[in-house]
Scaffold this motif. Structure first.
Motif, PDB file in Angstrom:
ATOM      1  N   TYR A 290     -13.711   6.309 -17.099  1.00 62.27           N
ATOM      2  CA  TYR A 290     -13.774   7.548 -16.329  1.00 62.27           C
ATOM      3  C   TYR A 290     -14.184   7.267 -14.890  1.00 62.27           C
ATOM      4  O   TYR A 290     -13.617   7.811 -13.933  1.00 62.27           O
ATOM      5  N   ALA A 291     -15.166   6.367 -14.738  1.00 60.04           N
ATOM      6  CA  ALA A 291     -15.647   6.046 -13.406  1.00 60.04           C
ATOM      7  C   ALA A 291     -14.582   5.328 -12.582  1.00 60.04           C
ATOM      8  O   ALA A 291     -14.426   5.586 -11.385  1.00 60.04           O
ATOM      9  N   ILE A 292     -13.853   4.399 -13.220  1.00 54.75           N
ATOM     10  CA  ILE A 292     -12.767   3.707 -12.503  1.00 54.75           C
ATOM     11  C   ILE A 292     -11.714   4.698 -12.046  1.00 54.75           C
ATOM     12  O   ILE A 292     -11.249   4.676 -10.903  1.00 54.75           O
ATOM     13  N   ASN A 293     -11.328   5.594 -12.942  1.00 51.22           N
ATOM     14  CA  ASN A 293     -10.340   6.606 -12.587  1.00 51.22           C
ATOM     15  C   ASN A 293     -10.867   7.526 -11.484  1.00 51.22           C
ATOM     16  O   ASN A 293     -10.137   7.930 -10.579  1.00 51.22           O
ATOM     17  N   SER A 294     -12.164   7.840 -11.551  1.00 51.02           N
ATOM     18  CA  SER A 294     -12.771   8.693 -10.534  1.00 51.02           C
ATOM     19  C   SER A 294     -12.744   8.016  -9.175  1.00 51.02           C
ATOM     20  O   SER A 294     -12.463   8.648  -8.147  1.00 51.02           O
ATOM     21  N   GLY A 295     -13.052   6.715  -9.161  1.00 53.42           N
ATOM     22  CA  GLY A 295     -13.012   5.984  -7.906  1.00 53.42           C
ATOM     23  C   GLY A 295     -11.626   5.946  -7.301  1.00 53.42           C
ATOM     24  O   GLY A 295     -11.465   5.945  -6.073  1.00 53.42           O
ATOM     25  N   MET A 296     -10.606   5.945  -8.155  1.00 53.45           N
ATOM     26  CA  MET A 296      -9.238   5.929  -7.657  1.00 53.45           C
ATOM     27  C   MET A 296      -8.846   7.259  -7.027  1.00 53.45           C
ATOM     28  O   MET A 296      -7.898   7.319  -6.235  1.00 53.45           O
ATOM     29  N   GLY A 297      -9.562   8.321  -7.391  1.00 56.85           N
ATOM     30  CA  GLY A 297      -9.284   9.601  -6.752  1.00 56.85           C
ATOM     31  C   GLY A 297      -9.497   9.542  -5.256  1.00 56.85           C
ATOM     32  O   GLY A 297      -8.923  10.331  -4.497  1.00 56.85           O
ATOM     33  N   ASN A 298     -10.308   8.581  -4.829  1.00 56.37           N
ATOM     34  CA  ASN A 298     -10.579   8.409  -3.401  1.00 56.37           C
ATOM     35  C   ASN A 298      -9.366   7.913  -2.631  1.00 56.37           C
ATOM     36  O   ASN A 298      -9.245   8.128  -1.420  1.00 56.37           O
ATOM     37  N   THR A 299      -8.438   7.225  -3.324  1.00 57.43           N
ATOM     38  CA  THR A 299      -7.279   6.641  -2.646  1.00 57.43           C
ATOM     39  C   THR A 299      -5.947   7.144  -3.221  1.00 57.43           C
ATOM     40  O   THR A 299      -4.904   6.577  -2.922  1.00 57.43           O
ATOM     41  N   ALA A 300      -5.984   8.190  -4.045  1.00 57.23           N
ATOM     42  CA  ALA A 300      -4.760   8.682  -4.670  1.00 57.23           C
ATOM     43  C   ALA A 300      -3.718   9.091  -3.635  1.00 57.23           C
ATOM     44  O   ALA A 300      -2.524   8.798  -3.783  1.00 57.23           O
ATOM     45  N   THR A 301      -4.158   9.764  -2.587  1.00 61.34           N
ATOM     46  CA  THR A 301      -3.204  10.174  -1.555  1.00 61.34           C
ATOM     47  C   THR A 301      -2.676   8.972  -0.793  1.00 61.34           C
ATOM     48  O   THR A 301      -1.501   8.913  -0.435  1.00 61.34           O
ATOM     49  N   LEU A 302      -3.554   8.008  -0.531  1.00 56.64           N
ATOM     50  CA  LEU A 302      -3.156   6.832   0.237  1.00 56.64           C
ATOM     51  C   LEU A 302      -2.104   6.010  -0.504  1.00 56.64           C
ATOM     52  O   LEU A 302      -1.189   5.456   0.106  1.00 56.64           O
ATOM     53  N   ILE A 303      -2.221   5.931  -1.829  1.00 55.21           N
ATOM     54  CA  ILE A 303      -1.235   5.200  -2.629  1.00 55.21           C
ATOM     55  C   ILE A 303       0.140   5.845  -2.479  1.00 55.21           C
ATOM     56  O   ILE A 303       1.147   5.168  -2.262  1.00 55.21           O
ATOM     57  N   THR A 304       0.180   7.159  -2.593  1.00 56.62           N
ATOM     58  CA  THR A 304       1.450   7.876  -2.480  1.00 56.62           C
ATOM     59  C   THR A 304       2.037   7.777  -1.081  1.00 56.62           C
ATOM     60  O   THR A 304       3.256   7.691  -0.906  1.00 56.62           O
ATOM     61  N   ASN A 305       1.176   7.762  -0.076  1.00 63.49           N
ATOM     62  CA  ASN A 305       1.625   7.808   1.316  1.00 63.49           C
ATOM     63  C   ASN A 305       2.072   6.468   1.872  1.00 63.49           C
ATOM     64  O   ASN A 305       2.488   6.400   3.035  1.00 63.49           O
ATOM     65  N   GLN A 306       1.983   5.409   1.109  1.00 65.31           N
ATOM     66  CA  GLN A 306       2.270   4.073   1.634  1.00 65.31           C
ATOM     67  C   GLN A 306       3.612   3.940   2.354  1.00 65.31           C
ATOM     68  O   GLN A 306       3.689   3.310   3.409  1.00 65.31           O
ATOM     69  N   PRO A 307       4.703   4.493   1.831  1.00 69.25           N
ATOM     70  CA  PRO A 307       5.985   4.332   2.531  1.00 69.25           C
ATOM     71  C   PRO A 307       5.975   4.864   3.963  1.00 69.25           C
ATOM     72  O   PRO A 307       6.658   4.312   4.836  1.00 69.25           O
ATOM     73  N   ASP A 308       5.197   5.924   4.224  1.00 67.82           N
ATOM     74  CA  ASP A 308       5.168   6.492   5.570  1.00 67.82           C
ATOM     75  C   ASP A 308       4.467   5.572   6.560  1.00 67.82           C
ATOM     76  O   ASP A 308       4.664   5.701   7.773  1.00 67.82           O
ATOM     77  N   ILE A 309       3.651   4.650   6.084  1.00 66.18           N
ATOM     78  CA  ILE A 309       2.974   3.688   6.946  1.00 66.18           C
ATOM     79  C   ILE A 309       3.719   2.358   6.955  1.00 66.18           C
ATOM     80  O   ILE A 309       3.934   1.737   8.007  1.00 66.18           O
ATOM     81  N   ALA A 310       4.147   1.907   5.774  1.00 64.93           N
ATOM     82  CA  ALA A 310       4.762   0.581   5.646  1.00 64.93           C
ATOM     83  C   ALA A 310       6.134   0.498   6.307  1.00 64.93           C
ATOM     84  O   ALA A 310       6.595  -0.598   6.624  1.00 64.93           O
ATOM     85  N   ARG A 311       6.788   1.615   6.530  1.00 63.14           N
ATOM     86  CA  ARG A 311       8.133   1.591   7.115  1.00 63.14           C
ATOM     87  C   ARG A 311       8.157   0.990   8.515  1.00 63.14           C
ATOM     88  O   ARG A 311       9.198   0.571   8.999  1.00 63.14           O
TER      89      ARG A 311
END
Length: 610
Positions: A290-311
């Motif tokens: 639960y804690a690992i998953n909770s910590g990932m909530g901190n970067t959930a948007t950043l994971i999805t947004n990667q193409p907009d930066i990596a391009r």
């Protein structure tokens, strides 16, 4: 020559502006985006616009030239992620033993994370594990954009279909508005620190004329408005033009975080006590997951947004390796400093409510040590933290919304125009009202990662395992049935939709339970595995389903015998076989790339490349 072109461009813009208020055609010319080469050759016969300069692949000159300040090499991405990740001071509050839930630790409470029950060293290990998993996901989700130089909306077209992508892009755009407003409100707290340092009681004693039910005071509204204005100039820039700003952010956030930590240690003589003890009863397995998953909530948007930066990366892997260790190490270190500092201050000052948020800590420092030197030091610290939130808001919310809106309305909206739109929408939603009263709604926002993890899983699976990294750029701008690669079934990739629904189905009851509904204990446990469970299920379901029932695009790639990323390269080939290359003012057709067969070579006069 450059100065002459700049003057000519400015003169043309002035002429267009004057004409816009004289005739209907002039106004339409001003508000509409200009045709691109892919408009002419990407979707023949279409009356709608599916392309503009921000949807088309990023041309080499915007990834390589020094004058445009593009974040193009790996070290530019290192500074980007360092500045983005090192301000996670409060992340430890999501892991430590039971804490009183109040607005001071709002960011934790809206994610249903406050007080998981781990001790200090368990929290640090869990934070590192969660951020490492996040970075691995970011690594894989960056590849397609780095190779083909297209943003998330266009990558979504290749996976979910020309019309199916509208849902997945629109969902991200809607949530970006809310989070943009929330980050505005957080940054306004640092602006309040700054105004207090400058004006003292003249700021804090401003009479309040706003009803208490609104959730904000007059002084708070002033701070919010000023921080909102700070964002305004940045709306005019595309990501590749902000390299210097993100470099500046990474430079100033490091001394701000370390400075606050050193003060806490020196002021308390390192009196961290026993730090925090674990209060987990029973098996720790579920709590750790639960804690690992909770910590990932901190970067959930950043994971999805990667193409907009990596391009914008110059190399194919520059945006991948650069963040793989930078991001988890930065987040873990800054969170560790926050845990130790909060423990020391709490033990020495005898506080009932731990000062997790740095703006509250800076305010408490002013209360205890009011002097000219203290005000100056707090001013510098608050300014640095405010810039940190500004950069995070730009990268995680403003740029993604600009990119999404450019796909939703490509005929009228570019990335800068979309960024101006979200700037006004974030003010209009009154985030202070949301944070003050809508606890259920803010909890819903905390479940954002649950829905986006399935999207990332399908995109990664499709690119790496099923299409062998082959993307047909020209077909991504054709919405008609003639699009053999990405029209799928009525514009929707049914296999992807099924996998998406399966991915959110298992943790969804637990997510509903977090909103107040009564659900079973197993459902609650599955809900606590949100991101990890959703990603795994969608990935496996999509892969197995496509092995049994491959999409039309996957069948064609297999039939063409393509190897890994054989369609990659700086050359863009439209669907009709036109190779769009920088060659003066022309584009030319090639006969050796189009899957439609040979195309006669000829030249077309166009106003722009890409």
């Amino acid at each position: 020559m450059a100065a002459t072109n700049l003057k000519a461009s400015a003169a043309q813009k002035a002429t267009n502006l004057r004409n816009a208020f004289r005739t209907r055609e002039g106004f339409r010319s001003l508000v509409q985006t200009h045709d691109t080469a892919l408009d002419k050759h990407g979707h023949p016969g279409s009356k709608s616009r599916w392309s503009n300069e921000d949807l088309d692949p990023t041309p080499p000159e915007k990834r390589t030239c020094k004058s445009c300040l593009a974040p193009m090499r790996w070290w530019n991405f290192v500074t980007f992620y360092l500045g983005l990740s090192f301000g996670n001071w409060t992340l430890g509050s999501t892991m430590i033993g039971k804490l009183p839930i109040s607005f001071e630790i709002w960011y934790a409470s809206v994610l249903n994370l406050a007080g998981i029950g781990l001790n200090w060293w368990q929290s640090i290990l869990v934070i590192f594990a969660s951020q490492l998993i996040s970075s691995v996901a970011m690594y894989f989700n960056s590849r397609c954009a780095s190779v083909y130089h297209i943003g998330y909306p266009v990558v979504a077209r290749s996976v979910f279909g020309m019309y199916g992508s509208f849902y997945f892009v629109g969902a991200r755009a809607a949530l970006a508005i809310i989070w943009y407003g929330v980050q505005l409100y957080s940054g306004a707290s640092f602006m309040s620190n700054i105004l207090r340092c400058i004006f003292g009681h003249k700021f804090t004693d401003i009479p309040n004329h706003i009803p208490e039910s609104v959730g904000i005071t007059t002084s708070g509204m002033l701070a919010f408005f000023l921080f909102w204005l700070v964002h305004f100039p940045f709306c005019a820039f595309r990501p590749y033009q902000l390299r210097t700003f993100f470099w500046f952010k990474s430079i100033i956030v490091l001394p701000a975080v370390w400075g606050l930590f050193i003060f806490c240690m020196a002021n308390t003589k390192g009196n961290i006590g026993s730090v925090y003890a674990s209060n987990i009863a029973g098996s720790k397995g579920w709590f750790i997951m639960y804690a690992i998953n909770s910590g990932m909530g901190n970067t959930a948007t950043l994971i999805t947004n990667q193409p907009d930066i990596a391009r914008w990366s110059k190399t194919e892997s520059g945006a991948q390796w650069s963040q793989l260790l930078t991001q988890p190490l930065s987040v873990t270190l800054s969170a560790s400093l926050g845990i130790l500092s909060t423990a020391a201050i709490n033990n020495s000052w005898g506080l009932e409510t731990p000062l997790w948020n740095p703006w509250d800590l800076l305010g408490a420092i002013l209360d205890r040590y009011w002097s000219a030197s203290t005000r100056f030091a707090v001013f510098l610290s608050a300014f640095s933290w405010m810039v940190s939130i500004l950069g995070t808001n730009i990268a995680a919310n403003m740029i993604p919304f600009g990119s999404d809106s450019s796909m939703l309305f490509p005929k009228y909206i570019t990335i800068p125009r979309g960024q101006y739109i979200v700037e006004f929408l974030a003010f209009a939603i009154c985030p202070w009202k949301i944070l003050a009263s809508a606890s259920v709604f803010t909890t819903f926002l905390g479940g954002y990662g649950l829905f986006m993890s399935s999207v990332v899983a399908i995109m990664v699976c499709d690119y790496y395992l099923l299409t062998k990294g082959n993307v047909f750029i020209g077909h991504l701008y054709n919405p008609s049935r003639t699009n053999k690669h990405y029209y799928y079934t009525m514009g929707w990739n049914i296999q992807a939709v099924v996998a998406y629904l399966c991915g959110i189905a298992l943790p969804f009851p637990g997510f509903v339970g977090s909103l107040g509904a009564k659900v079973s204990t197993p459902a609650t446990d599955l809900g606590r595995l949100g991101w990890l469970l959703s990603f795994t299920v969608s990935f496996v379901v999509y892969y197995v389903l496509c092995l049994i029932w491959p999409t039309s695009n996957q069948k064609m790639i297999k039939g063409m015998g393509l190897g890994w990323e054989e369609q990659s390269g700086d050359t863009v080939v439209a669907e009709d076989g036109t190779e769009i290359v920088e060659e003066g003012q022309t584009v030319r057709a090639r006969s050796d790339i189009s899957d439609e067969g040979p195309v006669e070579t000829e030249e077309y006069g166009v106003s722009k490349n890409y």
